[in-house]
Design a protein around this motif. Structure first.
Motif, PDB file in Angstrom:
ATOM      1  N   GLY A  65      42.863  36.574  28.320  1.00  0.00           N
ATOM      2  CA  GLY A  65      44.116  36.140  27.720  1.00  0.00           C
ATOM      3  C   GLY A  65      45.200  35.723  28.691  1.00  0.00           C
ATOM      4  N   VAL A  66      44.943  35.754  30.010  1.00  0.00           N
ATOM      5  CA  VAL A  66      45.986  35.332  30.945  1.00  0.00           C
ATOM      6  C   VAL A  66      45.904  33.823  31.154  1.00  0.00           C
ATOM      7  N   ASP A  67      47.031  33.241  31.536  1.00  0.00           N
ATOM      8  CA  ASP A  67      47.101  31.803  31.772  1.00  0.00           C
ATOM      9  C   ASP A  67      46.796  31.435  33.218  1.00  0.00           C
ATOM     10  N   ALA A  68      47.012  32.367  34.141  1.00  0.00           N
ATOM     11  CA  ALA A  68      46.799  32.092  35.562  1.00  0.00           C
ATOM     12  C   ALA A  68      46.696  33.423  36.295  1.00  0.00           C
ATOM     13  N   ILE A  69      46.284  33.345  37.562  1.00  0.00           N
ATOM     14  CA  ILE A  69      46.106  34.536  38.389  1.00  0.00           C
ATOM     15  C   ILE A  69      46.774  34.309  39.734  1.00  0.00           C
ATOM     16  N   VAL A  70      47.516  35.296  40.198  1.00  0.00           N
ATOM     17  CA  VAL A  70      47.981  35.345  41.586  1.00  0.00           C
ATOM     18  C   VAL A  70      47.191  36.460  42.254  1.00  0.00           C
ATOM     19  N   HIS A  71      46.323  36.077  43.183  1.00  0.00           N
ATOM     20  CA  HIS A  71      45.381  37.031  43.776  1.00  0.00           C
ATOM     21  C   HIS A  71      45.882  37.488  45.145  1.00  0.00           C
ATOM     22  N   LEU A  72      46.498  38.678  45.154  1.00  0.00           N
ATOM     23  CA  LEU A  72      47.004  39.281  46.383  1.00  0.00           C
ATOM     24  C   LEU A  72      46.153  40.466  46.837  1.00  0.00           C
ATOM     25  N   ALA A  73      45.214  40.921  46.006  1.00  0.00           N
ATOM     26  CA  ALA A  73      44.491  42.160  46.295  1.00  0.00           C
ATOM     27  C   ALA A  73      43.542  41.988  47.477  1.00  0.00           C
ATOM     28  N   GLY A  74      43.233  43.110  48.118  1.00  0.00           N
ATOM     29  CA  GLY A  74      42.297  43.129  49.229  1.00  0.00           C
ATOM     30  C   GLY A  74      42.899  43.839  50.428  1.00  0.00           C
ATOM     31  N   ILE A  75      42.110  43.931  51.482  1.00  0.00           N
ATOM     32  CA  ILE A  75      42.567  44.536  52.730  1.00  0.00           C
ATOM     33  C   ILE A  75      43.392  43.510  53.489  1.00  0.00           C
ATOM     34  N   SER A  76      44.579  43.890  53.957  1.00  0.00           N
ATOM     35  CA  SER A  76      45.500  42.943  54.565  1.00  0.00           C
ATOM     36  C   SER A  76      45.589  43.054  56.077  1.00  0.00           C
ATOM     37  N   LEU A  77      44.761  43.892  56.679  1.00  0.00           N
ATOM     38  CA  LEU A  77      44.674  44.014  58.133  1.00  0.00           C
ATOM     39  C   LEU A  77      43.207  43.963  58.528  1.00  0.00           C
ATOM     40  N   GLU A  78      42.943  43.975  59.821  1.00  0.00           N
ATOM     41  CA  GLU A  78      41.561  44.018  60.257  1.00  0.00           C
ATOM     42  C   GLU A  78      40.945  45.377  59.910  1.00  0.00           C
ATOM     43  N   ALA A  79      39.649  45.371  59.616  1.00  0.00           N
ATOM     44  CA  ALA A  79      38.908  46.570  59.238  1.00  0.00           C
ATOM     45  C   ALA A  79      37.443  46.330  59.574  1.00  0.00           C
ATOM     46  N   PRO A  80      36.611  47.368  59.551  1.00  0.00           N
ATOM     47  CA  PRO A  80      35.180  47.146  59.746  1.00  0.00           C
ATOM     48  C   PRO A  80      34.646  46.111  58.766  1.00  0.00           C
ATOM     49  N   PHE A  81      33.663  45.347  59.211  1.00  0.00           N
ATOM     50  CA  PHE A  81      33.179  44.231  58.404  1.00  0.00           C
ATOM     51  C   PHE A  81      32.722  44.684  57.028  1.00  0.00           C
ATOM     52  N   GLU A  82      32.081  45.827  56.934  1.00  0.00           N
ATOM     53  CA  GLU A  82      31.580  46.295  55.637  1.00  0.00           C
ATOM     54  C   GLU A  82      32.718  46.471  54.631  1.00  0.00           C
ATOM     55  N   GLN A  83      33.867  46.946  55.111  1.00  0.00           N
ATOM     56  CA  GLN A  83      35.017  47.108  54.220  1.00  0.00           C
ATOM     57  C   GLN A  83      35.608  45.758  53.819  1.00  0.00           C
ATOM     58  N   ILE A  84      35.722  44.853  54.789  1.00  0.00           N
ATOM     59  CA  ILE A  84      36.210  43.508  54.503  1.00  0.00           C
ATOM     60  C   ILE A  84      35.271  42.804  53.522  1.00  0.00           C
ATOM     61  N   LEU A  85      33.976  42.971  53.726  1.00  0.00           N
ATOM     62  CA  LEU A  85      32.988  42.339  52.851  1.00  0.00           C
ATOM     63  C   LEU A  85      33.182  42.792  51.409  1.00  0.00           C
ATOM     64  N   ARG A  86      33.343  44.083  51.221  1.00  0.00           N
ATOM     65  CA  ARG A  86      33.439  44.624  49.850  1.00  0.00           C
ATOM     66  C   ARG A  86      34.745  44.205  49.178  1.00  0.00           C
ATOM     67  N   ALA A  87      35.852  44.355  49.881  1.00  0.00           N
ATOM     68  CA  ALA A  87      37.155  44.136  49.254  1.00  0.00           C
ATOM     69  C   ALA A  87      37.543  42.664  49.205  1.00  0.00           C
ATOM     70  N   ASN A  88      37.413  41.967  50.323  1.00  0.00           N
ATOM     71  CA  ASN A  88      37.973  40.623  50.429  1.00  0.00           C
ATOM     72  C   ASN A  88      36.985  39.518  50.084  1.00  0.00           C
ATOM     73  N   ILE A  89      35.723  39.728  50.392  1.00  0.00           N
ATOM     74  CA  ILE A  89      34.734  38.679  50.155  1.00  0.00           C
ATOM     75  C   ILE A  89      34.077  38.866  48.789  1.00  0.00           C
ATOM     76  N   GLU A  90      33.404  40.006  48.600  1.00  0.00           N
ATOM     77  CA  GLU A  90      32.787  40.258  47.294  1.00  0.00           C
ATOM     78  C   GLU A  90      33.846  40.392  46.209  1.00  0.00           C
ATOM     79  N   GLY A  91      34.967  41.040  46.543  1.00  0.00           N
ATOM     80  CA  GLY A  91      36.019  41.220  45.548  1.00  0.00           C
ATOM     81  C   GLY A  91      36.587  39.904  45.059  1.00  0.00           C
TER      82      GLY A  91
END
Length: 272
Positions: A65-91
């Motif tokens: 039911g939303v008209d648009a999305i502003v996507h700010l979620a995820g890790i905002s600093l450097e982190a181990p690749f596995e964490q970046i993969l889960r939150a920023n890439i897969e997420g």
């Protein structure tokens, strides 16, 4: 001064409990938006979803039911690749899939200057770095933002979902470093830019830089201005105090030679 839309729209704001999300929760509604909030941390709001981006069912509910999305979620600093993969890439992939299934046609993706972090900085405030400069990520974090931009391009070409990818510099109430004088995005200008990105017609997939109209600006804001973005703020009033306390940027210092600053060191360092 904001100009409200003629009728409110419902926008999903992911990462709504984060620093930038918290600012936008206050600054976007005056433009006429009704916000639905999404974060893994609880938010005391009647229209909020508490879940991780890995929770596909929660995402499906959030986008309905939303008209648009502003996507700010995820890790905002450097982190181990596995964490970046889960939150920023897969997420981010899960978010786009949920948007596709729900028929959402416009997303604003919070990319980052760190997608091009190893780009040499101009030695003056020439605003010379264009939005189509080749990507040179400085971290796994920057790499994930490049992935997000490419994912947005794919979903435009394949599914017709429009995205504005905003390479945000540093959105803070005021700049805190000399480097930030060139990248600063005031919260008010951030809201102006997100509003332009949400409402500009025919964006397809557009990449823009996100900063205020800084005197010492390093990159070209013309792509953002083409959306209707009219920045009102400038970091220059803070320059004298920051330079007196920290000194000018030193071209011999590796932290000062590239757009990504201390993210370009091994290991990356912050705050930047």
């Amino acid at each position: 001064m904001t100009t409200p839309l003629s009728s409110p729209r419902t926008v999903l704001l992911t990462g709504a409990a984060g620093g930038l999300g918290t600012l936008m929760r206050e600054l976007l509604p005056p433009y006429g938006y009704s916000l639905r909030l999404f974060d893994q941390r609880p938010i005391d709001n009647g229209d909020a979803v508490t879940a991780e981006l890995a929770d596909k069912e929660a995402l499906r509910e959030a986008v309905r039911g939303v008209d648009a999305i502003v996507h700010l979620a995820g890790i905002s600093l450097e982190a181990p690749f596995e964490q970046i993969l889960r939150a920023n890439i897969e997420g981010t992939y899960h978010l786009y899939e949920a948007a596709r299934a729900a028929g959402v046609r416009r997303i604003v993706f919070a990319s980052s200057n760190h997608a091009v972090g190893f780009t040499p900085r101009p030695e003056d405030g020439s605003g010379a770095i264009p939005a189509d400069t080749p990507r040179r990520p400085d971290t796994y974090y920057g790499l994930s933002k490049g992935f997000g931009e490419d994912l947005a391009s794919l979903y435009w070409d394949l599914h017709g979902i429009e995205t504005v990818s905003v390479r945000i510099g540093a959105c803070e109430p005021e700049p805190t470093t000399v480097r930030m004088l060139s990248l600063w995005l005031s919260p008010a200008d951030c809201a102006r830019l997100l509003h332009a990105a949400l409402t500009a017609p025919g964006v397809g997939h557009t990449v823009v830089y996100g900063s205020s109209a800084n005197t010492r600006l390093w990159w070209d804001l013309s792509a953002a201005r083409a959306l209707g973005y009219d920045p009102q703020d400038d970091s220059e009033p803070y320059a004298a105090g920051l330079i007196a306390a920290q000194g000018e940027l030193d071209p011999r210092n590796p932290e000062h030679t590239h757009l990504g600053g201390a993210f370009c060191t091994d290991p990356p360092r912050w705050p930047y």
